[in-house]
Design a protein around this motif. Structure first.
Motif, PDB file in Angstrom:
ATOM      1  N   VAL A   1     -25.060  25.339   3.564  1.00 38.80           N
ATOM      2  CA  VAL A   1     -24.680  24.815   5.123  1.00 38.80           C
ATOM      3  C   VAL A   1     -23.304  25.717   5.111  1.00 38.80           C
ATOM      4  CG1 VAL A   1     -25.617  22.495   4.458  1.00 38.80           C
ATOM      5  CG2 VAL A   1     -23.235  23.381   3.583  1.00 38.80           C
ATOM      6  N   GLY A   2     -23.245  27.011   4.841  1.00 35.30           N
ATOM      7  CA  GLY A   2     -22.201  27.816   5.255  1.00 35.30           C
ATOM      8  C   GLY A   2     -20.922  27.517   4.447  1.00 35.30           C
ATOM      9  N   ILE A   3     -20.984  26.977   3.486  1.00 27.95           N
ATOM     10  CA  ILE A   3     -19.593  27.006   2.785  1.00 27.95           C
ATOM     11  C   ILE A   3     -19.563  28.073   1.678  1.00 27.95           C
ATOM     12  CG2 ILE A   3     -18.091  25.348   1.226  1.00 27.95           C
ATOM     13  CD1 ILE A   3     -19.358  23.103   2.420  1.00 27.95           C
ATOM     14  N   THR A   4     -18.928  29.303   2.105  1.00 32.07           N
ATOM     15  CA  THR A   4     -18.903  30.095   1.045  1.00 32.07           C
ATOM     16  C   THR A   4     -17.630  30.105   0.378  1.00 32.07           C
ATOM     17  OG1 THR A   4     -17.513  31.363   2.851  1.00 32.07           O
ATOM     18  CG2 THR A   4     -19.873  31.843   2.974  1.00 32.07           C
ATOM     19  N   ASP A   5     -17.633  30.906  -0.513  1.00 34.70           N
ATOM     20  CA  ASP A   5     -16.259  30.943  -1.723  1.00 34.70           C
ATOM     21  C   ASP A   5     -15.202  30.785  -0.825  1.00 34.70           C
ATOM     22  OD1 ASP A   5     -17.471  30.208  -4.027  1.00 34.70           O
ATOM     23  OD2 ASP A   5     -17.752  32.159  -4.640  1.00 34.70           O
ATOM     24  N   GLU A   6     -14.929  31.956   0.055  1.00 30.81           N
ATOM     25  CA  GLU A   6     -13.762  32.204   1.055  1.00 30.81           C
ATOM     26  C   GLU A   6     -13.455  30.965   1.764  1.00 30.81           C
ATOM     27  OE1 GLU A   6     -12.783  35.342   4.307  1.00 30.81           O
ATOM     28  OE2 GLU A   6     -14.331  35.638   3.477  1.00 30.81           O
ATOM     29  N   ARG A   7     -14.287  30.592   2.516  1.00 32.64           N
ATOM     30  CA  ARG A   7     -14.082  29.292   3.312  1.00 32.64           C
ATOM     31  C   ARG A   7     -13.668  27.972   2.535  1.00 32.64           C
ATOM     32  NH1 ARG A   7     -19.576  29.327   7.487  1.00 32.64           N
ATOM     33  NH2 ARG A   7     -18.580  30.971   8.591  1.00 32.64           N
TER      34      ARG A   7
ATOM     35  N   GLN B   1     -12.095  28.093  -0.400  1.00 31.71           N
ATOM     36  CA  GLN B   1     -10.560  28.444  -0.796  1.00 31.71           C
ATOM     37  C   GLN B   1      -9.716  28.430   0.617  1.00 31.71           C
ATOM     38  OE1 GLN B   1      -9.627  28.747  -3.794  1.00 31.71           O
ATOM     39  NE2 GLN B   1     -11.764  28.690  -4.454  1.00 31.71           N
ATOM     40  N   LYS B   2     -10.212  28.766   1.641  1.00 29.50           N
ATOM     41  CA  LYS B   2      -9.145  28.426   2.901  1.00 29.50           C
ATOM     42  C   LYS B   2      -9.115  26.822   3.089  1.00 29.50           C
ATOM     43  CE  LYS B   2     -10.116  32.395   5.694  1.00 29.50           C
ATOM     44  NZ  LYS B   2     -10.689  32.960   6.841  1.00 29.50           N
ATOM     45  N   ALA B   3     -10.024  25.924   2.916  1.00 27.14           N
ATOM     46  CA  ALA B   3     -10.037  24.757   3.095  1.00 27.14           C
ATOM     47  C   ALA B   3      -9.095  23.972   2.121  1.00 27.14           C
ATOM     48  CB  ALA B   3     -11.291  24.215   2.994  1.00 27.14           C
ATOM     49  N   VAL B   4      -9.277  24.447   0.928  1.00 26.62           N
ATOM     50  CA  VAL B   4      -8.732  24.023  -0.326  1.00 26.62           C
ATOM     51  C   VAL B   4      -6.875  24.385  -0.061  1.00 26.62           C
ATOM     52  CG1 VAL B   4      -7.784  24.299  -2.735  1.00 26.62           C
ATOM     53  CG2 VAL B   4     -10.300  24.326  -2.142  1.00 26.62           C
ATOM     54  N   ARG B   5      -6.740  25.496   0.522  1.00 24.92           N
ATOM     55  CA  ARG B   5      -5.241  25.846   0.716  1.00 24.92           C
ATOM     56  C   ARG B   5      -4.653  24.981   1.788  1.00 24.92           C
ATOM     57  NH1 ARG B   5      -7.050  31.349  -0.460  1.00 24.92           N
ATOM     58  NH2 ARG B   5      -7.188  31.585   1.962  1.00 24.92           N
ATOM     59  N   PHE B   6      -5.314  24.834   2.907  1.00 26.21           N
ATOM     60  CA  PHE B   6      -5.008  23.959   3.875  1.00 26.21           C
ATOM     61  C   PHE B   6      -4.859  22.550   3.388  1.00 26.21           C
ATOM     62  CE2 PHE B   6      -5.975  20.887   7.266  1.00 26.21           C
ATOM     63  CZ  PHE B   6      -4.940  21.066   8.234  1.00 26.21           C
TER      64      PHE B   6
END
Length: 197
Positions: A88-94, A96-101
């Protein structure tokens, strides 16, 4: 579940229905939480329910739902995201960004996310997945629960005492509270933007 069936079940089973509806609404099963809280307040204003018991059942339902969703996020969430997120488009990079936010805004999200349908359901799962400490989450959840249930029920209580309300129109209360919250955020952001100029 519509207002008539909620009223029917409250008449049959009492305060346990309030607890169950709010619990399931928080863990993500569709339930009209704001409308239900407002309706409980209205019914208390018309002396059909006890405000104290209604409030206690509401707070317990919401808070227990938050803790249960947190536990699910903590113990089931990340492996599931890791395994199926790519579809569903949740890559590791995305991720990690969501976790940081989320980590930067965790207090605001948990405290004020109750006023945003959808966010109040996602927030506890995400808190569990990202490893927010349980004590911190529990305290913020309890404060957020109180800051959401008490004002919405009190508004219903006041309205029920002052006006004669057809229960069929109570779902509008959820939409109104959502718009009021969005207006508050908009004015606050506009004021901050003015101050930083």
């Amino acid at each position: 579940m519509n207002i008539e069936s909620i009223l029917h079940y409250i008449n049959l089973y009492g305060y346990a229905v309030i607890f169950i509806c709010l619990f399931f609404g928080i863990v993500g099963i569709p339930a009209p939480e704001e409308s239900l809280l407002f309706l409980i307040g209205v019914l208390c204003g018309k002396h059909k329910l006890s405000f104290e018991f209604g409030l206690a059942a509401s707070i317990l339902g919401v808070f227990t739902g938050m803790l249960s969703a947190y536990a699910c996020g903590k113990y089931l969430g990340y492996p599931f995201i890791k395994k199926f997120g790519k579809y569903v488009g949740i890559t590791d990079e995305r991720w990690q960004k969501a976790v940081r936010f989320y980590s930067k805004n965790v207090q605001k999200t948990i405290l004020f996310g109750f006023y945003l349908p959808g966010l109040r359901q996602i927030s506890p799962y995400f808190a569990g997945i990202t490893g927010i400490p349980f004590r911190k989450f529990g305290l913020l959840s309890l404060l957020g629960t109180l800051a959401w249930t008490i004002p919405v029920m009190s508004a219903g209580l006041f309205t029920g005492k002052v006006f004669s309300i057809n229960p069929a129109y109570i779902p509008c209360a959820g939409a109104i509270s959502f718009l009021v919250f969005l207006s508050f955020i908009w004015f606050r952001n506009k004021r901050r933007a003015r101050l930083t100029e």
